[in-house]
Design a protein around this motif. Structure first.
Motif, PDB file in Angstrom:
ATOM      1  N   ALA A  39      51.422  42.938  14.608  1.00  0.00           N
ATOM      2  CA  ALA A  39      51.063  41.570  14.990  1.00  0.00           C
ATOM      3  C   ALA A  39      50.653  40.751  13.767  1.00  0.00           C
ATOM      4  O   ALA A  39      51.014  39.569  13.643  1.00  0.00           O
ATOM      5  N   ALA A  40      49.899  41.352  12.851  1.00  0.00           N
ATOM      6  CA  ALA A  40      49.414  40.615  11.689  1.00  0.00           C
ATOM      7  C   ALA A  40      50.539  40.254  10.733  1.00  0.00           C
ATOM      8  O   ALA A  40      50.545  39.164  10.143  1.00  0.00           O
ATOM      9  N   TRP A  41      51.522  41.146  10.590  1.00  0.00           N
ATOM     10  CA  TRP A  41      52.593  40.893   9.631  1.00  0.00           C
ATOM     11  C   TRP A  41      53.536  39.781  10.069  1.00  0.00           C
ATOM     12  O   TRP A  41      54.331  39.280   9.265  1.00  0.00           O
ATOM     13  N   LYS A  42      53.454  39.357  11.302  1.00  0.00           N
ATOM     14  CA  LYS A  42      54.266  38.208  11.732  1.00  0.00           C
ATOM     15  C   LYS A  42      53.844  36.928  11.011  1.00  0.00           C
ATOM     16  O   LYS A  42      54.590  35.937  11.011  1.00  0.00           O
ATOM     17  N   TRP A  43      52.651  36.952  10.398  1.00  0.00           N
ATOM     18  CA  TRP A  43      52.114  35.766   9.752  1.00  0.00           C
ATOM     19  C   TRP A  43      52.150  35.873   8.235  1.00  0.00           C
ATOM     20  O   TRP A  43      51.460  35.132   7.534  1.00  0.00           O
ATOM     21  N   ALA A  44      52.975  36.781   7.707  1.00  0.00           N
ATOM     22  CA  ALA A  44      53.065  36.984   6.264  1.00  0.00           C
ATOM     23  C   ALA A  44      53.859  35.868   5.596  1.00  0.00           C
ATOM     24  O   ALA A  44      54.768  35.266   6.182  1.00  0.00           O
ATOM     25  N   THR A  45      53.485  35.576   4.360  1.00  0.00           N
ATOM     26  CA  THR A  45      54.278  34.658   3.540  1.00  0.00           C
ATOM     27  C   THR A  45      55.611  35.326   3.209  1.00  0.00           C
ATOM     28  O   THR A  45      55.756  36.550   3.338  1.00  0.00           O
ATOM     29  N   PRO A  46      56.622  34.558   2.754  1.00  0.00           N
ATOM     30  CA  PRO A  46      57.943  35.165   2.489  1.00  0.00           C
ATOM     31  C   PRO A  46      57.899  36.352   1.549  1.00  0.00           C
ATOM     32  O   PRO A  46      58.630  37.331   1.721  1.00  0.00           O
ATOM     33  N   GLY A  47      57.024  36.299   0.532  1.00  0.00           N
ATOM     34  CA  GLY A  47      56.932  37.406  -0.403  1.00  0.00           C
ATOM     35  C   GLY A  47      55.979  38.499   0.041  1.00  0.00           C
ATOM     36  O   GLY A  47      55.886  39.540  -0.613  1.00  0.00           O
ATOM     37  N   GLY A  48      55.243  38.286   1.127  1.00  0.00           N
ATOM     38  CA  GLY A  48      54.338  39.298   1.656  1.00  0.00           C
ATOM     39  C   GLY A  48      53.012  39.411   0.941  1.00  0.00           C
ATOM     40  O   GLY A  48      52.261  40.355   1.189  1.00  0.00           O
ATOM     41  N   ARG A  50      50.459  37.263   1.140  1.00  0.00           N
ATOM     42  CA  ARG A  50      49.362  36.778   1.969  1.00  0.00           C
ATOM     43  C   ARG A  50      49.746  36.871   3.436  1.00  0.00           C
ATOM     44  O   ARG A  50      50.913  36.690   3.805  1.00  0.00           O
ATOM     45  N   LEU A  51      48.770  37.168   4.254  1.00  0.00           N
ATOM     46  CA  LEU A  51      48.930  37.124   5.701  1.00  0.00           C
ATOM     47  C   LEU A  51      48.039  35.981   6.186  1.00  0.00           C
ATOM     48  O   LEU A  51      46.825  36.129   6.301  1.00  0.00           O
ATOM     49  N   ARG A 105      51.906  37.987  -9.754  1.00  0.00           N
ATOM     50  CA  ARG A 105      52.761  37.379 -10.791  1.00  0.00           C
ATOM     51  C   ARG A 105      52.049  36.251 -11.516  1.00  0.00           C
ATOM     52  O   ARG A 105      52.068  36.177 -12.751  1.00  0.00           O
ATOM     53  N   THR A 106      51.435  35.366 -10.778  1.00  0.00           N
ATOM     54  CA  THR A 106      50.747  34.214 -11.376  1.00  0.00           C
ATOM     55  C   THR A 106      49.412  33.987 -10.670  1.00  0.00           C
ATOM     56  O   THR A 106      49.221  32.986  -9.978  1.00  0.00           O
ATOM     57  N   PRO A 107      48.468  34.912 -10.791  1.00  0.00           N
ATOM     58  CA  PRO A 107      47.187  34.757 -10.083  1.00  0.00           C
ATOM     59  C   PRO A 107      46.502  33.440 -10.435  1.00  0.00           C
ATOM     60  O   PRO A 107      46.516  33.006 -11.586  1.00  0.00           O
ATOM     61  N   GLY A 108      45.918  32.824  -9.401  1.00  0.00           N
ATOM     62  CA  GLY A 108      45.215  31.567  -9.605  1.00  0.00           C
ATOM     63  C   GLY A 108      46.057  30.340  -9.388  1.00  0.00           C
ATOM     64  O   GLY A 108      45.523  29.232  -9.264  1.00  0.00           O
ATOM     65  N   ARG A 109      47.384  30.495  -9.349  1.00  0.00           N
ATOM     66  CA  ARG A 109      48.249  29.339  -9.125  1.00  0.00           C
ATOM     67  C   ARG A 109      48.193  28.946  -7.656  1.00  0.00           C
ATOM     68  O   ARG A 109      48.122  29.791  -6.781  1.00  0.00           O
ATOM     69  N   ASP A 110      48.282  27.672  -7.401  1.00  0.00           N
ATOM     70  CA  ASP A 110      48.228  27.153  -6.031  1.00  0.00           C
ATOM     71  C   ASP A 110      49.642  27.092  -5.464  1.00  0.00           C
ATOM     72  O   ASP A 110      50.296  26.044  -5.461  1.00  0.00           O
ATOM     73  N   ASP A 111      50.115  28.240  -5.018  1.00  0.00           N
ATOM     74  CA  ASP A 111      51.437  28.302  -4.386  1.00  0.00           C
ATOM     75  C   ASP A 111      51.349  29.220  -3.177  1.00  0.00           C
ATOM     76  O   ASP A 111      50.274  29.651  -2.782  1.00  0.00           O
ATOM     77  N   TRP A 115      47.790  35.249  -5.627  1.00  0.00           N
ATOM     78  CA  TRP A 115      46.432  35.570  -5.201  1.00  0.00           C
ATOM     79  C   TRP A 115      45.423  34.746  -5.992  1.00  0.00           C
ATOM     80  O   TRP A 115      45.633  34.460  -7.186  1.00  0.00           O
ATOM     81  N   PRO A 116      44.326  34.368  -5.391  1.00  0.00           N
ATOM     82  CA  PRO A 116      43.272  33.693  -6.149  1.00  0.00           C
ATOM     83  C   PRO A 116      42.643  34.657  -7.150  1.00  0.00           C
ATOM     84  O   PRO A 116      42.649  35.872  -6.960  1.00  0.00           O
ATOM     85  N   LEU A 117      42.117  34.101  -8.222  1.00  0.00           N
ATOM     86  CA  LEU A 117      41.428  34.913  -9.209  1.00  0.00           C
ATOM     87  C   LEU A 117      40.111  35.436  -8.642  1.00  0.00           C
ATOM     88  O   LEU A 117      39.523  34.851  -7.739  1.00  0.00           O
ATOM     89  N   ILE A 118      39.657  36.539  -9.192  1.00  0.00           N
ATOM     90  CA  ILE A 118      38.346  37.083  -8.825  1.00  0.00           C
ATOM     91  C   ILE A 118      37.324  36.495  -9.774  1.00  0.00           C
ATOM     92  O   ILE A 118      37.375  36.731 -10.987  1.00  0.00           O
ATOM     93  N   LEU A 119      36.399  35.725  -9.236  1.00  0.00           N
ATOM     94  CA  LEU A 119      35.356  35.101 -10.037  1.00  0.00           C
ATOM     95  C   LEU A 119      33.981  35.542  -9.532  1.00  0.00           C
ATOM     96  O   LEU A 119      33.885  36.380  -8.639  1.00  0.00           O
ATOM     97  N   ASP A 120      32.925  34.974 -10.104  1.00  0.00           N
ATOM     98  CA  ASP A 120      31.578  35.319  -9.666  1.00  0.00           C
ATOM     99  C   ASP A 120      31.395  34.982  -8.195  1.00  0.00           C
ATOM    100  O   ASP A 120      32.010  34.047  -7.672  1.00  0.00           O
ATOM    101  N   HIS A 121      30.508  35.704  -7.529  1.00  0.00           N
ATOM    102  CA  HIS A 121      30.367  35.567  -6.078  1.00  0.00           C
ATOM    103  C   HIS A 121      29.997  34.159  -5.659  1.00  0.00           C
ATOM    104  O   HIS A 121      30.388  33.692  -4.591  1.00  0.00           O
TER     105      HIS A 121
END
Length: 641
Positions: A39-48, A50-51, A105-111, A115-121
């Protein structure tokens, strides 16, 4: 043939021969994991990468929420595939490998994929939480996923994961996220001084948070809740188990075993965990410690009792609408319930429930699955158990399967916070919680609360100071004090203090309070359990000394268990120092509750001492408030002076 058992996906037929309590077997756990993942994977982005599950975003934003969907479902997939020895009938690992490639591939890019970068909490912390699930998923499935990735993807994944080692976690169980990331990197030959220090720091803090009896505080304060099982015990012991470190397994395993001595009683006869503490939308993740104990052998429970608790909780939620018609876990408890959530809760947050699937690391022939189900601790004789380390008193009754937690030690206030007029947290501040009731919302009358009203402003209970607890044969007690604070009025009233004690026997609770320093015109109020007036769960509250006639007040926003609820309430005018006594009960059985005179024969109050004579067996209980401590004596007539 397959049949639906309260879920929108298909599960195997019940097996009442091996599982007389729940009907669930290992095959049901596998089917549940498969159904939720599909059920969750039905909402994946084309490259998989993000869900992006449907629903309102958390305060971290939709990109972080999409990573959360990938990471938390990957955890379920990791347990599912690793437990089956690499068998992956639904091709899950290929999807997660593609997602890892696209997301790093390009962490932090808004596409759509990065994936978002890991920063301070306090900046953008949520990805640090998810990095632990990614790392653990990779570690669980290493032979079938990580070892088959290209060197480039591995390097990019490591670079992203190392963000967890280089940024500041929140000051609680979050330190176990870089610990888990570091453990994975070391397991694949990528360890160094940075990974070693992350693990050393986490274990240093974990040791400082240990309070005894298998219980950790979630940080430097006194927050004790389900995070013990699904985080503070899970990560270090699972790490040791996966690495084959016998010494660390023995050390962490001994603590989990002790923890389960009390925690295993926190599940009702219907399978429900106690509705207490934050992040309750993780639901059956509450069984993670139970499952891990069975997998590693560090548990006081028999395999049959472990399966009863774990399967009982899984079935409890599947049967009550936790999974919606599309197969997704909803944000709430049974179904959607906003008051159960926190601001960090997003559409994929409930998938921390994946931690329950740690049970699947026990293969099919393991005693966890091959032994017949046995009764859960709450299905045995009536029991009262004190947990001094956390300031808890647990009370279970076999007739209705209800478990109650009397809270005289856990709050959600940091040690560096002064007493403030902030609103109390309903999930920590109430006097009691159970497996069949939830707290009322902050906007309604608070259940299970002793408040003082001064000048029209009602007090809240925030920081809780334990005054002791203990138990004997069929009875127990716990006590604490708090400084009343006023969200709508002066922060505090000089000299005002409330001391509270509870004595539990059967399904009754003797609730005693000493209010000190009350100004002229002050009014005390005590509330009981919040229940649906038309339901089978019943709440009673009687005044024994000092209270006026009871009344029922409405809680229109209801609770996680009732769409609309009522709360019994007592009130009294208080000036100076006043001692008050009441009798409360919470039942879910068919029997009518006896009148108070049939339970308590006589109550005498002399100064700061309350003595109660119990009608049914002639026992006496004497409670003396002493400021820095509470003294409780209990026994037959003549057993004490």
């Amino acid at each position: 043939m397959t049949v639906s058992l309260g879920a929108p996906f298909e599960l195997p037929p019940e097996d009442r021969a091996s599982s007389p309590c729940t009907g669930y077997t290992r095959a049901h756990w596998e089917a549940a994991a498969d159904g939720m993942l599909k059920a969750a994977w039905k909402w994946a982005t084309p490259g998989g990468a993000r869900l992006d599950l449907p629903g309102p975003p958390s305060h971290s934003g939709v990109r972080s929420d999409g990573l959360e969907g990938y990471a938390r479902t990957f955890l379920a997939a990791g347990f599912r595939v690793a437990g089956a020895g690499g068998e992956d009938p639904n091709g899950l690992l290929e999807r997660y490998a593609d997602g890892l490639d696209a997301g790093t591939r390009t962490p932090g890019r808004d596409d759509a994929e990065s994936w978002p970068l890991i920063l301070d909490h306090h900046v953008q912390g949520q990805p640090m939480v998810e990095s632990a699930s990614v790392a653990l998923g990779l570690r669980l499935t290493r032979p079938w996923l990580w070892d088959r990735l290209s060197h480039d993807v591995r390097d990019r994944a490591e670079h992203w994961l190392r963000g967890a080692l280089r940024h500041v976690p929140a000051g609680n169980n979050w330190y176990l996220f870089p610990y888990t990331v570091a453990g994975f990197l070391e397991s694949v030959g990528r360890g160094d001084a940075e990974t070693a220090r992350a693990r050393e720091r986490a274990l240093e803090l974990l040791e400082s948070w240990y309070r005894g009896e298998g219980w950790y505080a979630d940080g430097d304060g006194r927050a004790f809740d389900h995070y013990n099982g699904w985080a503070l015990h899970l990560y270090p012991l699972l790490d040791a188990h996966l690495s084959g470190d016998a010494g660390e397994s023995a050390r962490h395993g001994a603590r989990l075993r002790e923890h389960l001595e009390s925690f295993s009683l926190m599940f009702g006869g219907d399978g429900a965990p106690l509705h207490f503490g934050r992040s309750l939308t993780y639901r059956f993740a509450a069984t993670a410690g139970v499952g891990l104990g069975a997998v590693t052998g560090h548990t006081p429970l028999t395999p049959g009792a472990s399966r009863r608790v774990a399967s009982g909780a899984l079935r409890y939620f599947l049967d009550r609408g936790a999974v919606d018609d599309s197969g997704l876990l909803s944000l709430g408890w049974h179904g959607p319930h906003a008051a159960t959530l926190q601001t960090y809760s997003g559409p994929a947050s409930p998938y921390w429930a994946s931690k329950a699937f740690v049970s699947l690391l026990a293969p099919a022939g393991h005693p966890l699955w091959s032994s017949p189900e046995e009764a859960a601790p709450s299905e045995g004789p009536d029991r009262v158990l004190s947990v001094p380390a956390a300031g808890f008193l647990l009370q279970s009754t076999r007739a209705d399967g209800v478990v109650r937690l009397h809270n005289h030690g856990s709050d959600h206030v940091r040690p560096d916070e002064r007493e403030s007029a902030a609103e109390e947290d309903p999930l920590y501040a109430r006097l009691a919680y159970s497996t069949v009731t939830g707290p009322t919302s902050a906007a309604n009358t608070a259940d299970n609360q002793l408040s003082v009203t001064v000048g029209g402003a009602r007090s809240a209970r925030r920081r809780i100071h334990p005054l002791g607890c203990g138990h004997g044969d069929g009875w127990g007690w716990a006590a604490s004090w708090h400084l009343p604070v006023f969200p709508a009025g002066p922060t505090t009233v000089p000299g005002l203090r409330v001391e509270s004690a509870v004595v539990a026997r059967g399904h009754h609770e003797l609730r005693l309070h000493r209010v000190l320093g009350a100004p002229d015109g002050a009014r005390a109020e005590l509330t009981g359990w919040a229940t649906d007036p038309g339901g089978t769960v019943r709440s009673r509250l009687w005044g024994l000394h000092g209270w006026e006639a009871p009344e029922d007040v409405r809680a229109p926003q209801g609770t996680a268990f009732a769409r609309w609820a009522t709360v019994p309430r007592l009130a009294a005018e208080v000036t100076g120092t006043v001692v008050l006594a009441a009798l409360a009960s919470l039942t879910a059985g068919p029997e009518d509750d006896p009148e108070p005179a049939d339970v308590v024969g006589r109550v005498t109050v002399a100064g700061d001492t309350v003595e109660v004579h119990w009608a049914r067996d002639g026992a006496r209980t004497r409670v003396t408030f002493g400021g820095a401590a509470v003294t409780v004596d209990h026994g037959p007539v003549g057993s004490f002076g």
